[in-house]
Design an enzyme around this catalytic site. Sequence first.
Site, PDB file in Angstrom:
ATOM      1  N   LEU A  76       0.786  -1.236   0.000  1.00 12.45           N
ATOM      2  CA  LEU A  76       0.000   0.000   0.000  1.00 12.45           C
ATOM      3  C   LEU A  76       0.817   1.285   0.000  1.00 12.45           C
ATOM      4  CD1 LEU A  76      -2.943  -0.625   2.482  1.00 12.45           C
ATOM      5  CD2 LEU A  76      -3.114   0.123   0.137  1.00 12.45           C
ATOM      6  N   CYS A 133      -6.632  -6.688   2.116  1.00 12.90           N
ATOM      7  CA  CYS A 133      -5.238  -6.689   1.663  1.00 12.90           C
ATOM      8  C   CYS A 133      -4.440  -7.725   2.443  1.00 12.90           C
ATOM      9  CB  CYS A 133      -4.598  -5.318   1.837  1.00 12.90           C
ATOM     10  SG  CYS A 133      -2.853  -5.349   1.389  1.00 12.90           S
ATOM     11  N   ASN A 194      -9.631 -10.728  -3.908  1.00 14.87           N
ATOM     12  CA  ASN A 194      -8.301 -10.155  -3.686  1.00 14.87           C
ATOM     13  C   ASN A 194      -7.312 -11.322  -3.803  1.00 14.87           C
ATOM     14  OD1 ASN A 194      -6.142  -8.448  -2.881  1.00 14.87           O
ATOM     15  ND2 ASN A 194      -7.525  -7.261  -1.586  1.00 14.87           N
ATOM     16  N   THR A 195      -6.065 -11.085  -3.520  1.00 13.50           N
ATOM     17  CA  THR A 195      -5.048 -12.115  -3.780  1.00 13.50           C
ATOM     18  C   THR A 195      -5.032 -13.194  -2.695  1.00 13.50           C
ATOM     19  OG1 THR A 195      -3.459 -10.624  -2.749  1.00 13.50           O
ATOM     20  CG2 THR A 195      -3.563 -10.616  -5.145  1.00 13.50           C
ATOM     21  N   GLY A 245      -9.985 -12.444 -11.002  1.00 16.36           N
ATOM     22  CA  GLY A 245      -9.056 -13.475 -10.562  1.00 16.36           C
ATOM     23  C   GLY A 245      -8.529 -14.199 -11.781  1.00 16.36           C
TER      24      GLY A 245
HETATM   25  O1  RRO Z   1      -0.696  -3.009  -1.813  1.00 15.19           O
HETATM   26  C1  RRO Z   1      -0.742  -4.246  -1.721  1.00 15.19           C
HETATM   27  O2  RRO Z   1       0.232  -4.912  -1.327  1.00 15.19           O
HETATM   28  C2  RRO Z   1      -1.957  -5.017  -2.030  1.00 15.19           C
HETATM   29  C3  RRO Z   1      -3.239  -4.646  -1.677  1.00 15.19           C
HETATM   30 BR1  RRO Z   1      -3.638  -3.020  -0.868  1.00 15.19          BR
HETATM   31  C4  RRO Z   1      -4.314  -5.529  -1.918  1.00 15.19           C
HETATM   32  O3  RRO Z   1      -5.484  -5.282  -1.610  1.00 15.19           O
HETATM   33  N1  RRO Z   1      -4.018  -6.717  -2.518  1.00 15.19           N
HETATM   34  C5  RRO Z   1      -2.783  -7.070  -2.853  1.00 15.19           C
HETATM   35  O4  RRO Z   1      -2.576  -8.159  -3.382  1.00 15.19           O
HETATM   36  N2  RRO Z   1      -1.739  -6.209  -2.628  1.00 15.19           N
END
Ligand code: RRO
Length: 305
Positions: A76, A133, A194-195, A245
């Site tokens: 972030l 995140c 998200n991941t 995804g």
């Molecule tokens: O910035 C990140 O490392 C990040 C965020 Br905010 C997110 O929501 N998902 C991600 O895989 N990386």
Amino acid sequence: MDLSTDICGIELSGPVLNGSGTFDALAARRVFGDSLIEDFPFDCYVSKTITMNPRPGNPPYRLWETPSGMINSIGLPGPGLDGFLERDLPGLAGLGVPLIVSVMADQVEDFEVLVSRVATRDEVAGIELNVSCPNVHSGLIVGEQPSETEALMKALRPITEKPLIVKLTPNVANPQEVAVGAEAGGADAVSMINTVKAAAIDPGVNRTWLGVGAGGLSGPAVRPIALAQVRAVSASVGIPVIGMGGITDAESALEFILAGARVVAVGTENFRDPRAGSSVTEGLPAALGRRGFGSLAEAQAASLD
Ligand code: RRO
């Protein structure tokens, strides 16, 4: 073929968004020139997640390529709320597509400030709440707990009538339970996934590759996980799902629509091809036709057993 659609009241010329943090439109203009931005690859732009204060992000390394995917631990980095509103928002508002601003905080009070200040800007069509995140360790694991997600939404819902979208994590056993909590608290949509929590070992030295030890996996490697979760969530809530995804082309985008997503987002593929969003859109009429659909709406209405 008419691909126009909408997501929680936001009118879109087509169903292809970018995943938050996967396409820096301001940097893209600097690197690739105005033509990329004038022929913008997405029907709606989602900003990188914004935090209250400026952040440097995680120490290196931040990226690792995997078979059919990528692990990131970006952490972030960003200009903070004031910097975003003053310096970035005017440029993003001029992209010619609706703008969704993604925000994240580690306490409810900061989420309230972020949402109320972002919502005052007419340029903003909707707000995405990043409660998922994998790379920032906070005390608040809102997005992993249905009751916490519902409570956060109940605190934020009275602040604005703008659409509020909750970005769900795949790193829970039952994401549909978190989605139900988001809906009960007043969310207008969910976006997912998200991941997926992941790690890599340095090939040369006996340590982890990523600076903070672990990160989040994205790309085609996670697509089957995302499809299963989109199916489960869309069957459990009445609010629309923004599906993503590992989408690389129109066929994989259509898989998400058939799994129950109303619209889709392209993420990791943007790093390989900044025009990937346009390719998805260009391929959709033929992909819909091959599966016997006469319109996007027909595919959106199809429900798979
Ligand atoms: O910035 C990140 O490392 C990040 C965020 Br905010 C997110 O929501 N998902 C991600 O895989 N990386």
